[in-house]
Design a protein around this motif. Structure first.
Motif, PDB file in Angstrom:
ATOM      1  N   ARG A 186       0.833  -1.202   0.000  1.00 21.20           N
ATOM      2  CA  ARG A 186       0.000   0.000   0.000  1.00 21.20           C
ATOM      3  C   ARG A 186       0.869   1.253   0.000  1.00 21.20           C
ATOM      4  N   ALA A 187       1.922   1.237   0.781  1.00 24.14           N
ATOM      5  CA  ALA A 187       2.795   2.413   0.868  1.00 24.14           C
ATOM      6  C   ALA A 187       3.465   2.707  -0.476  1.00 24.14           C
ATOM      7  N   LYS A 188       3.897   1.668  -1.176  1.00 23.49           N
ATOM      8  CA  LYS A 188       4.540   1.895  -2.471  1.00 23.49           C
ATOM      9  C   LYS A 188       3.524   2.428  -3.483  1.00 23.49           C
ATOM     10  N   GLY A 189       2.297   1.913  -3.423  1.00 19.02           N
ATOM     11  CA  GLY A 189       1.249   2.438  -4.289  1.00 19.02           C
ATOM     12  C   GLY A 189       0.940   3.889  -3.965  1.00 19.02           C
ATOM     13  N   ASP A 190       0.895   4.239  -2.688  1.00 20.65           N
ATOM     14  CA  ASP A 190       0.660   5.634  -2.285  1.00 20.65           C
ATOM     15  C   ASP A 190       1.716   6.565  -2.878  1.00 20.65           C
ATOM     16  N   THR A 191       2.961   6.099  -2.888  1.00 14.52           N
ATOM     17  CA  THR A 191       4.049   6.925  -3.420  1.00 14.52           C
ATOM     18  C   THR A 191       3.833   7.210  -4.908  1.00 14.52           C
ATOM     19  N   ILE A 192       3.437   6.200  -5.657  1.00 18.26           N
ATOM     20  CA  ILE A 192       3.191   6.400  -7.092  1.00 18.26           C
ATOM     21  C   ILE A 192       2.010   7.340  -7.304  1.00 18.26           C
ATOM     22  N   ILE A 193       0.943   7.149  -6.545  1.00 13.63           N
ATOM     23  CA  ILE A 193      -0.248   7.995  -6.699  1.00 13.63           C
ATOM     24  C   ILE A 193       0.087   9.454  -6.389  1.00 13.63           C
ATOM     25  N   THR A 194       0.855   9.691  -5.340  1.00  8.86           N
ATOM     26  CA  THR A 194       1.257  11.069  -5.019  1.00  8.86           C
ATOM     27  C   THR A 194       2.040  11.685  -6.164  1.00  8.86           C
ATOM     28  N   ALA A 195       2.923  10.900  -6.765  1.00  3.49           N
ATOM     29  CA  ALA A 195       3.701  11.394  -7.901  1.00  3.49           C
ATOM     30  C   ALA A 195       2.784  11.710  -9.085  1.00  3.49           C
ATOM     31  N   LEU A 196       1.839  10.842  -9.389  1.00  2.00           N
ATOM     32  CA  LEU A 196       0.941  11.065 -10.526  1.00  2.00           C
ATOM     33  C   LEU A 196       0.048  12.280 -10.297  1.00  2.00           C
ATOM     34  N   ALA A 197      -0.353  12.497  -9.056  1.00  2.49           N
ATOM     35  CA  ALA A 197      -1.159  13.685  -8.764  1.00  2.49           C
ATOM     36  C   ALA A 197      -0.365  14.953  -9.057  1.00  2.49           C
ATOM     37  N   GLY A 198       0.916  14.981  -8.688  1.00  2.00           N
ATOM     38  CA  GLY A 198       1.753  16.136  -8.985  1.00  2.00           C
ATOM     39  C   GLY A 198       1.976  16.314 -10.475  1.00  2.00           C
TER      40      GLY A 198
END
Length: 640
Positions: free
Chosen positions: A133-145
């Motif tokens: 979940r944490a690794k997925g959160d990191t990707i999602i945060t990047a895509l939002a930016g």
């Protein structure tokens, strides 16, 4: 994949995936409840835990690869497309670029990010381990930016919008909507499985852009655009519509209905020959999802006809289909035993379609196919030495599986692999309001929270046909437990409840039903003796595969004539899985002396090795195809 067809906008040979949602899952995540009342419901993946088995071993190898993926390298193309700072001098010295289909000059770049988002979400659901979940959160945060910096009405991708413009104009481009589907599907999986609200916001923004981009198009522009492969984008927009209730999202799902390909199915016309198989299959996934959401007549009949046509007339004994990624003439298997059969993504999507149709009807035939394709194709496509994935499952006698590389392939079937190994638990169990259905025989634990039922399945299947189901927590009231009685179990069934035999009135191809008030500690034992049998090619009865129970056995033929890199792909060769020369030794004997009516007379079990067989007349050893790696094999034999 041949360069001549890579850029053809009529048929772009790429597989496609769709994110995972089936009736019964993700309670509270949808604004619109499904209107179709299914025959059975899915459990959430988090309700099932795998125990030690070959499936669990595959899943552990996939976990290791998912955690090794370098996000700096993975997201580099997204940052480049947005013009954002990623590293000094554009990462020239600091970022070792991923190659293959994720290279900066590949028009499909970014598709793997979507698959990895889905894989991480599924793995989190399947294990409960926060690291995924944490690794997925990191990707999602990047895509939002990246979405914010692009500032293009919600568009987010690793390539510019001009690819879409070329698609609309009918110019050469390699399947942009296919890649956008993967990204959007992965983002929505992060919402469905990991409760990531930022992911849902990205998806809503993306849909806003898509509606604004596509709603002004003329019918001619739409028809031109849909001739390029677009993956399962229709299903993902229907799922988003169910989540948001936004009518524009439904419009987008309808927009990608391909009447040219789908309407003939309504009239029972098999129009598969010559079509790119995995361009076709996901179109039916969108149709089935629309059927579940709005319960319109016709969609299930269309999908059912397609499924039966593929399974009965276009599939090999392994449950796989196609030659060089395309459907061929119906009932022509023996004419297509090549090194380029059985694309893994086709099987992945056929299993998805199978799940939907099983849920709609509860018909056991769907689970018969599911077991066949899962055990004989999906389970064996991962290399146990490296965790890498094979694109094809060659039916060419004497061929071998060709595996990907860790950072220089990223083919479509590698993307599928990130998901396949994480969700083995999804079709073992189903339920109705007051009944449990057990369809697959895989060691696992089920926790049906709403009914306070916890159940453990222990088995060495398919090494033996015996399964033990133990009630670890019992529901307060009576409940029926239905256990699949497989069609291959022609030797009968032995059933015991708490050590006492139970008479079996059902026959193969139905469910064994046990109905009682269950208590903690209750124990069900089921034993299906397995038999050897031959499955002939439907166009040549003298060409046949050997099957034990549901397991396809293959002749293990050694590694003679292997090239220096075999069985792994050569990154210096462009998509070499598609042009691979297997150098099959000319002296290899691909015939078996057998009586088709009694194959057990010519093939004998090796003592102490339940899934190892010998052909005494010939020096041939047979074992499960899923267990043959790093050597040649024969599936279809000339029977003498």
């Amino acid at each position: 994949m041949r360069s001549l067809i890579l850029y053809c906008f009529f048929i772009l040979p790429l597989p496609m995936r769709a994110q995972s949602h089936y009736p019964g899952q993700h309670a509270g995540k949808f604004a619109l409840p499904d209107q179709l009342k299914p025959a059975v419901y899915s459990f959430d993946l988090k309700d099932v835990r795998l125990l030690n088995s070959r499936f669990k071993e595959n899943m552990v190898r996939e976990q290791q690869w998912l955690l090794q993926i370098d996000l700096k390298r993975l997201l580099h193309s997204f940052y480049v497309n947005a013009g954002m700072y990623d590293a000094s001098e554009g990462g020239y010295d600091e970022i070792k670029k991923y190659a293959g289909w994720e290279s900066l000059d590949c028009e499909l770049r970014g598709h793997s990010t979507g698959h990895i988002l889905s894989g991480l979400a599924l793995m989190y659901a399947a294990t409960g381990d926060q690291i995924y979940r944490a690794k997925g959160d990191t990707i999602i945060t990047a895509l939002a930016g990246i979405q914010k910096t692009l500032n293009q009405d919600g568009y987010v991708s690793a390539f510019p919008q001009e690819y879409i413009n070329r698609n609309i104009r009918g110019e050469k481009v390699w399947a942009p909507w296919y890649t956008l589907h993967k990204i959007l599907a992965g983002v929505i999986d992060q919402y469905l499985y990991c409760d990531n609200l930022q992911a849902l916001a990205i998806a809503k923004g993306f849909a806003t852009w898509a509606y604004k981009k596509l709603s002004p198009l003329t019918q001619q522009q739409r028809a031109t655009m849909l001739r390029n492969e677009f993956g399962g984008i229709n299903e993902v927009f229907y799922n988003l519509y169910a989540i948001t209730g936004n009518a524009n999202d439904r419009w987008l799902g309808d927009f990608f209905y391909d009447s040219r390909m789908l309407d003939p199915l309504k009239s029972g016309i098999d129009n598969l020959q010559g079509t790119h198989a995995n361009t076709y299959i996901p179109k039916l996934l969108g149709v089935t999802r629309a059927r579940e959401i709005e319960n319109k007549n016709g969609q299930t009949d269309m999908a059912t006809f397609f499924w039966k046509t593929v399974v009965d007339h276009h599939s090999f004994v392994t449950g796989s289909n196609s030659d060089r990624e395309h459907f061929f003439k119906p009932d022509a298997l023996a004419a297509h035993l090549t090194g380029y059969t059985g694309e893994s993504c086709n099987v992945y999507n056929m299993l998805k379609l199978t799940r939907h149709l099983y849920i709609h009807s509860g018909a056991i035939d769907y689970m018969e196919y599911y077991e066949k394709a899962l055990f004989n194709h999906i389970l064996g496509q991962q290399d146990p030495q490296t965790g890498m994935i094979a694109y094809f499952l060659p039916m060419l006698p004497g061929a071998h599986k060709v595996y990907s590389t860790p950072d220089s392939s990223f083919w479509c079937c590698v993307g599928t692999g990130f998901e396949n190994q994480a969700k083995y638990g999804e079709s073992i169990y189903y339920h109705t309001e007051n009944a449990l259905y057990i369809n697959l025989f895989i060691p696992s634990e089920l926790n049906w929270k709403n009914k306070r039922l916890r159940l453990t399945q222990q088995t060495r299947f398919p090494a033996e046909g015996r399964m033990i189901f133990t009630v670890d927590e019992a529901p307060l009231s009576g409940m029926a437990i239905h256990i699949r009685y497989p069609l291959w179990a022609t030797g009968g069934a032995r059933v015991l409840v708490n050590g006492r035999p139970r008479k079996t009135e059902q026959t193969p191809g139905r469910y064994i039903t046990l109905n009682r008030v269950w208590k903690k500690g209750d124990r069900i034992e089921v034993d299906y003796p397995m038999q050897l049998h031959l499955v002939p090619a439907n166009d040549d009865p003298s060409v046949a595969a050997v099957v034990y129970g549901p397991v396809v056995l293959a002749g293990a033929m050694g590694s003679g004539n292997f090239s220096a890199r075999a069985p792994y792909s050569d990154p210096t060769m462009h998509n070499d899985y598609y042009t691979y020369n297997y150098h099959v030794p000319a002296t290899m004997d691909t015939s078996l002396v057998l009586d088709p009516a009694s194959p057990d007379r010519g093939i004998k079990k090796i003592a102490g090795q339940p899934l190892l067989f010998k052909a005494p007349v010939q020096p041939v050893t047979l074992r499960p195809l899923y267990d043959i790696h790093g050597e040649r094999y024969v599936v279809y034999w000339h029977i003498k």
